[in-house]
Design a protein around this motif. Structure first.
Motif, short mmCIF file in Angstrom:
data_model
loop_
_atom_site.label_atom_id
_atom_site.label_comp_id
_atom_site.label_asym_id
_atom_site.label_seq_id
_atom_site.Cartn_x
_atom_site.Cartn_y
_atom_site.Cartn_z
N ARG A 43 -5.26 -0.22 4.11
CA ARG A 43 -5.88 0.77 3.17
C ARG A 43 -6.29 2.23 3.81
N GLN A 87 0.80 9.15 -6.20
CA GLN A 87 1.19 10.48 -6.27
C GLN A 87 2.02 10.92 -7.48
N ARG A 132 0.66 4.20 -2.91
CA ARG A 132 0.30 5.53 -2.62
C ARG A 132 1.33 6.48 -3.21
N TYR A 144 0.87 -1.34 0.03
CA TYR A 144 0.05 0.06 0.01
C TYR A 144 0.89 1.29 -0.02
N SER A 145 1.95 1.37 0.63
CA SER A 145 2.74 2.39 0.58
C SER A 145 3.44 2.68 -0.65
#
Length: 176
Positions: A174, A24, A20, A16-17
């Motif tokens: 999440r 971005q 993200r 998940y990191s």
């Protein structure tokens, strides 16, 4: 379950990191605008010529957006982490059962993995872990069908609990 859930949590948080960060970077790039321009151009071409790939409703088929591709990769990575955790749990349980005296052969281990997880495990790992030197195919396991069924049912109940905990970990990651 402790170490398996801990590793799974680390995997999911890392996935998940990375997602993200990728999201971005995607939003900072021109990729979304380029995709929108491409889709508009394809729609215009389709309207003018009536030619091109269409869906069941006759609408032009558009290429997936960069965001959709990124979300698909996220789902694939989470699914792979889940499968690894389930396979590891089953293999660890079988190793423990073998240590406790259950006659687990590579074939039985493969059968249990297929039955419980829906996937197999590398044959080399099974042979190294559950194989017995000098044992031939004629030396069948002493495990009866009813014993195996009982073992698989117990293991399935444990896996159901593990899956619930894994779902909680995914939701937490999440939301983080």
């Amino acid at each position: 379950m402790g170490p398996i859930l801990h590793e799974y949590r680390l995997d999911v948080v890392a996935i998940y990191s990375a997602f993200r960060l990728d999201m971005q970077a995607l939003q900072a790039s021109d990729a979304m605008e380029e995709h929108a321009r491409l889709c508009e151009s394809l729609r215009a071409d389709f309207s003018a010529t009536g030619q091109g790939p269409t869906d069941d409703d006759g609408n032009p088929v558009m290429p997936p957006s960069p965001e959709a591709k990124l979300r698909a990769r996220l789902a694939q990575a989470i699914g792979a982490a889940s499968k690894r955790a389930l396979r590891r749990y089953v293999c660890d349980a079988l190793i423990l059962a073998k240590r406790e005296g259950l006659d687990v052969t590579p074939s039985i281990a493969q059968h249990v993995c297929h039955q419980v997880v829906g996937r197999g495990v590398k044959r080399e790992f099974l042979n190294d872990t559950f194989g017995t030197k000098g044992r031939t195919a004629a030396d069948k396991s002493t495990l009866t069908d009813s014993e195996l069924r009982g073992y698989v049912q117990g293991l399935q109940a444990e896996l159901d609990e593990l899956k619930l905990k894994m779902r909680e970990i995914r939701v937490e990651a999440r939301m983080a």
